[in-house]
Write an enzyme that holds these catalytic residues in place. Structure first.
Site, short mmCIF file in Angstrom:
data_model
loop_
_atom_site.label_atom_id
_atom_site.label_comp_id
_atom_site.label_asym_id
_atom_site.label_seq_id
_atom_site.Cartn_x
_atom_site.Cartn_y
_atom_site.Cartn_z
N CYS A 17 0.96 4.28 10.11
CA CYS A 17 1.36 5.66 9.29
C CYS A 17 2.39 6.53 9.79
CB CYS A 17 0.39 6.28 8.42
SG CYS A 17 0.92 7.65 7.50
N GLY A 57 12.02 -3.87 1.86
CA GLY A 57 13.06 -4.43 1.09
C GLY A 57 13.22 -5.47 0.19
N SER A 61 0.76 -1.21 0.18
CA SER A 61 0.07 -0.03 -0.01
C SER A 61 0.91 1.19 0.12
CB SER A 61 -0.96 0.04 1.24
OG SER A 61 -1.76 1.13 1.14
N GLY A 88 1.75 11.57 3.73
CA GLY A 88 0.85 12.58 4.38
C GLY A 88 -0.65 11.79 3.95
N LEU A 89 -0.59 10.50 3.61
CA LEU A 89 -1.86 9.89 3.16
C LEU A 89 -2.78 10.79 2.05
CD1 LEU A 89 -2.88 8.84 6.76
CD2 LEU A 89 -2.19 7.43 4.91
N ASN A 118 5.75 -1.09 8.16
CA ASN A 118 5.58 -0.10 7.69
C ASN A 118 6.98 0.48 7.58
OD1 ASN A 118 4.48 2.43 6.51
ND2 ASN A 118 2.65 2.10 7.77
N GLY A 130 7.17 -2.54 -2.51
CA GLY A 130 6.86 -1.22 -2.41
C GLY A 130 7.72 -0.23 -3.20
N LYS A 190 -4.55 1.90 -1.85
CA LYS A 190 -3.99 2.79 -0.72
C LYS A 190 -4.60 3.21 0.30
CE LYS A 190 -1.75 6.82 0.27
NZ LYS A 190 -0.41 6.67 0.80
N SER A 191 -3.95 3.35 1.46
CA SER A 191 -4.56 3.87 2.87
C SER A 191 -5.63 4.71 2.50
CB SER A 191 -3.66 3.99 3.93
OG SER A 191 -2.81 2.68 4.21
C1 SIN Z 1 1.85 8.14 3.79
O1 SIN Z 1 0.79 8.20 2.90
O2 SIN Z 1 2.49 8.96 4.47
C2 SIN Z 1 2.49 6.73 3.96
C3 SIN Z 1 1.64 5.84 4.48
C4 SIN Z 1 1.79 4.73 5.30
O3 SIN Z 1 3.32 4.57 5.59
O4 SIN Z 1 1.15 4.07 6.10
#
Ligand code: SIN
Length: 309
Positions: free
Chosen positions: A127, A248, A20, A71-72, A191, A269, A44-45
């Site tokens: 996150c 990784g 994600s 930042g999502l 994460n 990722g 995506k979250s």
């Molecule tokens: C993000 O959008 O800041 C990353 C999301 C995540 O690492 O959970």
């Protein structure tokens, strides 16, 4: 030779799928994942409302990884609910990922996806890039318990937790204690490693703008931490909970190491970001070759087989 696997009872055609947060915000990006050899479509979250995410520049490729404070950014959960029926035709498991800024928001998000056609729901507790909005819930075990009380009876779809890098084993034991009290059939570990900082020594500046340059680190840099977290969870949970390894995975050998450590599947990722969707097929092929060479005939045969010196 096949790398078919199961997560929380759901069948996956291979051991490899997308993590994600990388190229999965929009329908076009999700369709590209759907058409690739990623064995699932990880969304995506998403949050209650759409978010633009943090200020740019907010991400940078590094020689051995990736660093970001996104930042999502996401379209808001209602938009993803609309996209799910369109993605169903690709006949792969679809995994929703949700982030709430309160327990009530988590309840709304999880209920909505419980009533959708997704196959699994991942609760992103970790996150690293929204610290200005409060302590990530993952560091507050009482709060997680409250959350699990609130969302446990909202539907039948398997619920998993996206967990951070634990640098202390005792915290993993505490998390396992909670996982065992509730019906949590899968976890994703880890994460990106938050509170990281990359410095440009020439310019004497940070390299991303949000949060004074702090962000989440991914890629080769974090693989040993991810492997350690997966193995510890495997030792504690054995086969009772499916473990998805993240962090990784660039080659079939990386995937094989996660398999030995006890992961039921891996998410990719950073390599997806750098190489594009062909990475899923390449890594899977490399993994198949390793398994074949070593005489394994299935994922299950090699899972968790790490030996101690
Ligand atoms: C993000 O959008 O800041 C990353 C999301 C995540 O690492 O959970």
């Amino acid at each position: 030779m096949s790398t078919k696997t199961k997560i929380a009872g759901i069948e996956f055609d291979s051991y490899i799928f997308n993590a994600s947060g990388i190229k999965d915000d929009t329908f076009e990006e999700l369709e590209e994942i759907a058409k690739s050899k990623s064995s699932a479509i990880m969304l995506k979250s998403c949050t209650i409302g759409p978010r633009k995410g943090n200020e740019e520049p907010r991400e940078i490729n590094l020689p051995l990884g990736y660093f970001q404070s996104e930042g999502l950014p996401n379209l808001g959960y209602k938009k993803y609910l609309e996209l799910i029926p369109k993605l169903k035709k690709y006949k792969k498991p679809i995994i929703a990922s949700v982030v709430g800024f309160s327990l009530e928001e988590y309840r709304i998000l999880i209920k909505a996806f419980q009533e959708s056609e997704v196959d699994l729901i991942e609760i992103n507790l970790s996150c690293p890039n929204i610290v200005e909005e409060g302590l990530p819930i993952v560091y507050d075990f009482e709060k997680i318990k409250e959350l699990l009380d609130k969302i446990s009876n909202l539907g039948e779809k398997p619920i998993g937790l996206k967990l951070p890098a634990y640098l202390c084993y005792v915290l993993q034991e505490k998390m396992v204690n909670l996982i065992e009290q509730y019906d949590i059939p899968f976890i994703s570990s880890i994460n990106s490693v938050g509170n990281s900082l990359i410095i440009d020594p020439e310019k004497e500046t940070t390299v991303i703008k949000p949060q004074r340059g702090f962000g989440g680190l991914s890629g080769d840099y974090i693989k040993p931490i991810a492997l350690g977290n997966v193995r510890r969870f495997y030792e504690l949970l054995k086969d009772e909970v499916s473990i998805i390894g993240v962090g990784g995975i660039r080659t079939g050998q990386d995937a094989f190491e996660f398999l030995l450590a006890g992961a039921d599947a891996v998410q990719v990722g950073t390599t997806f970001e750098k190489e594009g969707p062909s990475c899923f097929e390449r890594i899977n092929k490399e993994l198949e070759e390793i398994l074949q060479k070593k005489g394994y005939t299935s994922i299950q045969e090699a899972k968790g087989k790490l030996e101690y010196l």
